[in-house]
Design an enzyme around this catalytic site. Structure first.
Site, PDB file in Angstrom:
ATOM      1  N   HIS A  45     -15.123   2.028  -2.223  1.00  0.00           N
ATOM      2  CA  HIS A  45     -13.462   1.007  -1.972  1.00  0.00           C
ATOM      3  C   HIS A  45     -12.747   1.772  -0.611  1.00  0.00           C
ATOM      4  CE1 HIS A  45     -14.317  -2.675  -4.858  1.00  0.00           C
ATOM      5  NE2 HIS A  45     -15.589  -2.263  -4.318  1.00  0.00           N
TER       6      HIS A  45
ATOM      7  N   CYS B 168      -1.451   3.025  16.116  1.00  0.00           N
ATOM      8  CA  CYS B 168      -2.506   3.555  16.241  1.00  0.00           C
ATOM      9  C   CYS B 168      -2.380   4.606  17.441  1.00  0.00           C
ATOM     10  CB  CYS B 168      -4.012   2.579  16.643  1.00  0.00           C
ATOM     11  SG  CYS B 168      -5.102   3.891  17.281  1.00  0.00           S
TER      12      CYS B 168
ATOM     13  N   ARG C  85       1.890   2.242  -3.450  1.00  0.00           N
ATOM     14  CA  ARG C  85       0.497   2.314  -4.406  1.00  0.00           C
ATOM     15  C   ARG C  85       0.122   4.401  -4.401  1.00  0.00           C
ATOM     16  NH1 ARG C  85      -3.110  -1.085  -7.536  1.00  0.00           N
ATOM     17  NH2 ARG C  85      -2.340  -2.892  -8.326  1.00  0.00           N
TER      18      ARG C  85
ATOM     19  N   CYS D  55      -5.427   4.648  20.520  1.00  0.00           N
ATOM     20  CA  CYS D  55      -5.313   2.743  21.714  1.00  0.00           C
ATOM     21  C   CYS D  55      -3.595   2.915  21.957  1.00  0.00           C
ATOM     22  CB  CYS D  55      -6.213   1.885  20.680  1.00  0.00           C
ATOM     23  SG  CYS D  55      -4.966   1.179  19.517  1.00  0.00           S
TER      24      CYS D  55
ATOM     25  N   TYR E 123       0.774  -1.455   0.033  1.00  0.00           N
ATOM     26  CA  TYR E 123       0.175  -0.476   0.233  1.00  0.00           C
ATOM     27  C   TYR E 123       1.104   0.940   0.033  1.00  0.00           C
ATOM     28  CZ  TYR E 123      -4.434  -2.589  -0.118  1.00  0.00           C
ATOM     29  OH  TYR E 123      -5.039  -3.522  -0.184  1.00  0.00           O
TER      30      TYR E 123
ATOM     31  N   CYS F 187      -7.766   3.276  12.351  1.00  0.00           N
ATOM     32  CA  CYS F 187      -6.838   1.611  13.800  1.00  0.00           C
ATOM     33  C   CYS F 187      -7.388   0.335  13.012  1.00  0.00           C
ATOM     34  CB  CYS F 187      -7.882   1.803  14.614  1.00  0.00           C
ATOM     35  SG  CYS F 187      -6.593   0.650  15.589  1.00  0.00           S
TER      36      CYS F 187
ATOM     37  N   CYS G 293     -11.665   0.193  18.937  1.00  0.00           N
ATOM     38  CA  CYS G 293     -10.824   1.880  18.849  1.00  0.00           C
ATOM     39  C   CYS G 293     -11.808   2.385  17.817  1.00  0.00           C
ATOM     40  CB  CYS G 293      -9.198   1.346  18.392  1.00  0.00           C
ATOM     41  SG  CYS G 293      -8.466   2.966  18.635  1.00  0.00           S
TER      42      CYS G 293
HETATM   43  N1  APR Z   1      -9.028   3.113 -20.291  1.00  0.00           N
HETATM   44  C1  APR Z   1     -10.697   1.958 -19.698  1.00  0.00           C
HETATM   45  N2  APR Z   1     -10.548   1.179 -18.958  1.00  0.00           N
HETATM   46  C2  APR Z   1      -9.244   0.480 -18.781  1.00  0.00           C
HETATM   47  C3  APR Z   1      -7.665   0.581 -19.116  1.00  0.00           C
HETATM   48  C4  APR Z   1      -8.339   2.634 -19.890  1.00  0.00           C
HETATM   49  N3  APR Z   1      -6.925   3.389 -20.196  1.00  0.00           N
HETATM   50  N4  APR Z   1      -6.916   0.309 -19.533  1.00  0.00           N
HETATM   51  C5  APR Z   1      -7.868  -0.847 -18.759  1.00  0.00           C
HETATM   52  N5  APR Z   1      -9.661  -0.474 -18.398  1.00  0.00           N
HETATM   53  C6  APR Z   1      -9.653  -1.975 -18.169  1.00  0.00           C
HETATM   54  C7  APR Z   1      -9.650  -3.276 -17.713  1.00  0.00           C
HETATM   55  O1  APR Z   1     -10.333  -3.683 -19.191  1.00  0.00           O
HETATM   56  C8  APR Z   1     -10.711  -4.006 -16.630  1.00  0.00           C
HETATM   57  O2  APR Z   1     -11.965  -4.464 -17.378  1.00  0.00           O
HETATM   58  O3  APR Z   1      -9.689  -1.669 -16.490  1.00  0.00           O
HETATM   59  C9  APR Z   1     -10.871  -3.056 -16.236  1.00  0.00           C
HETATM   60  C10 APR Z   1      -9.810  -2.767 -14.761  1.00  0.00           C
HETATM   61  O4  APR Z   1     -10.155  -4.049 -14.412  1.00  0.00           O
HETATM   62  P1  APR Z   1      -9.833  -4.195 -12.591  1.00  0.00           P
HETATM   63  O5  APR Z   1      -8.528  -4.330 -12.543  1.00  0.00           O
HETATM   64  O6  APR Z   1     -10.952  -5.330 -11.858  1.00  0.00           O
HETATM   65  O7  APR Z   1     -10.302  -2.691 -11.408  1.00  0.00           O
HETATM   66  P2  APR Z   1     -11.562  -3.022 -11.034  1.00  0.00           P
HETATM   67  O8  APR Z   1     -13.063  -3.048 -11.887  1.00  0.00           O
HETATM   68  O9  APR Z   1     -11.542  -1.609 -10.821  1.00  0.00           O
HETATM   69  O10 APR Z   1     -11.565  -3.624  -9.848  1.00  0.00           O
HETATM   70  C11 APR Z   1     -13.060  -3.553  -8.740  1.00  0.00           C
HETATM   71  O11 APR Z   1     -11.277  -5.746  -7.864  1.00  0.00           O
HETATM   72  O12 APR Z   1      -9.306  -5.508  -6.200  1.00  0.00           O
HETATM   73  C12 APR Z   1     -10.133  -4.966  -6.346  1.00  0.00           C
HETATM   74  O13 APR Z   1     -10.672  -3.195  -4.799  1.00  0.00           O
HETATM   75  C13 APR Z   1     -10.556  -3.445  -5.808  1.00  0.00           C
HETATM   76  O14 APR Z   1     -11.733  -1.315  -6.336  1.00  0.00           O
HETATM   77  C14 APR Z   1     -10.763  -3.164  -7.308  1.00  0.00           C
HETATM   78  C15 APR Z   1     -11.705  -3.795  -7.790  1.00  0.00           C
END
Ligand code: APR
Length: 326
Positions: A133, A209, A82, A212, A79, A141, A146
């Site tokens: 999400h 945290c 990210r 707590c 994370y 926490c 907490c």
């Molecule tokens: N423009 C539009 N769509 C795109 C692009 C782009 N440039 N590049 C990729 N994609 C598409 C892919 O083809 C795919 O269908 O975006 C989609 C991404 O899918 P995921 O990776 O499954 O992401 P998402 O649908 O947001 O996932 C949902 O899953 O892992 C959990 O919590 C996480 O919020 C996330 C949730």
């Protein structure tokens, strides 16, 4: 299904856009379901398909309470990486187009599965952006009893030990991993590459945290197996259950694989909505209704501004003028 916008026939492409525009201009209530693909052209990886692997792990397997309980340092490293990338990324034209739509249309709600903060940084009005999400920059926490929460912590790294290692700090790296990092969003070693050794981090050095003083802090994102935030769900339900139809549902950059988020498309259909999917994966257009829906096959950052142009104008001007406010 309508013909794909990537079709080589430019007449078919512009006829589809025209048909979409005429419905857009008549639409009174609009919903958008947003996914990781919205931020793909900003350089952020999606969860599934290419870019869905972090080191040797499926990114979705790291996003669980079980993974955090078993190895909090590893989950924090994921994370922290990210957060670092999201902070170095910039919103793209699709984020700005949606933000402009939210400003110009009263009855619009964006349901975002994204935790990267890019819609907020494109000035999307918060009341019209429901974060299904959570958010990478909220901390909470790990002990729900907490209840401590810290919104919008953008310190990078969140604690010093989670800093992205710099080149030269990785004596065990293999030849492959010592190749220059080509990812402009990573200031240091790209630790998503399993050839780089992850620094070993004692649990005591992870963020704790302040309330707590016992438990670890964790990112304020919704992990698999967890419920979506009740306040967010209540706002979304209120929008859908209002005594008015929904005219249009935009489904942008999502694999529609995760529920309850993916289920909102059907809820919108049940309220009368026609659906427009924007995705470069031709497979994501397969389940559409040929008579009512549109499939725009390609990059959201290119296509969405064109789709929304009659209501939002040319967003490229907005980006050039204001850039990223942060
Ligand atoms: N423009 C539009 N769509 C795109 C692009 C782009 N440039 N590049 C990729 N994609 C598409 C892919 O083809 C795919 O269908 O975006 C989609 C991404 O899918 P995921 O990776 O499954 O992401 P998402 O649908 O947001 O996932 C949902 O899953 O892992 C959990 O919590 C996480 O919020 C996330 C949730």
């Amino acid at each position: 299904m309508k013909e794909s916008a990537s079709a080589s026939d430019p007449d078919a492409k512009s006829a589809m856009l025209e048909d979409f525009h005429s419905h857009l201009l008549k639409s009174r209530r609009i919903v958008a379901l947003l996914g990781a693909g919205l931020s793909a052209s900003s350089g952020l990886p999606t969860f599934r398909g290419a870019g869905g692997l972090w080191r040797t792990h499926d990114a979705t397997s790291i996003a669980t309470p079980q993974a955090f309980a078993a190895d909090p340092a590893f989950v924090w490293q994921f994370y922290s990486y990210r957060r670092h990338m999201a902070l170095n990324a910039k919103p793209n034209a699709a984020h700005y187009a949606l933000a402009q739509l939210a400003k110009s249309t009263t009855k619009f709600l964006a349901l975002s599965q994204n935790v990267d903060g890019l819609s907020q940084r494109a000035h999307h009005p918060p009341s019209k952006l429901k974060l299904l999400h959570g958010n990478l920059f909220d901390l909470k926490c790990s002990d729900a009893k907490c209840g401590y929460r810290e919104p919008n912590n953008t310190t990078d790294p969140v604690v010093p030990i989670l800093a992205i290692p710099q080149s030269g700090q990785d004596p065990t790296a293999t030849a492959t991993a010592t190749e220059p990092n080509t990812n402009p969003l990573i200031r240091g070693l790209d630790i998503s590459n399993p050839n780089h050794t992850l620094p070993s981090i004692p649990t005591a050095s992870l963020p704790h945290c302040p309330q707590c003083r016992k438990s670890l802090l964790r990112p304020g994102v919704v992990w698999f197996g967890e419920s979506l935030p009740t306040d967010v769900l209540a706002d979304v339900d209120a929008f859908f259950s209002a005594d008015e139809p929904i005219d249009l549902m935009l489904v942008v950059g999502t694999s529609s694989a995760v529920y309850p988020a993916a289920g909102y498309t059907q809820v919108a259909r049940n309220k009368g909505a026609r659906v427009a999917v924007v995705n470069p994966d031709p497979g994501s257009g397969r389940a559409l209704d040929g008579k009512r829906d549109w499939f725009f096959c390609g990059d959201a950052a290119e296509i969405l501004p064109e789709m929304l142009r009659p209501l939002v104008g040319d967003v490229r001007g907005v980006i050039d003028e204001k850039g990223d406010a942060d």
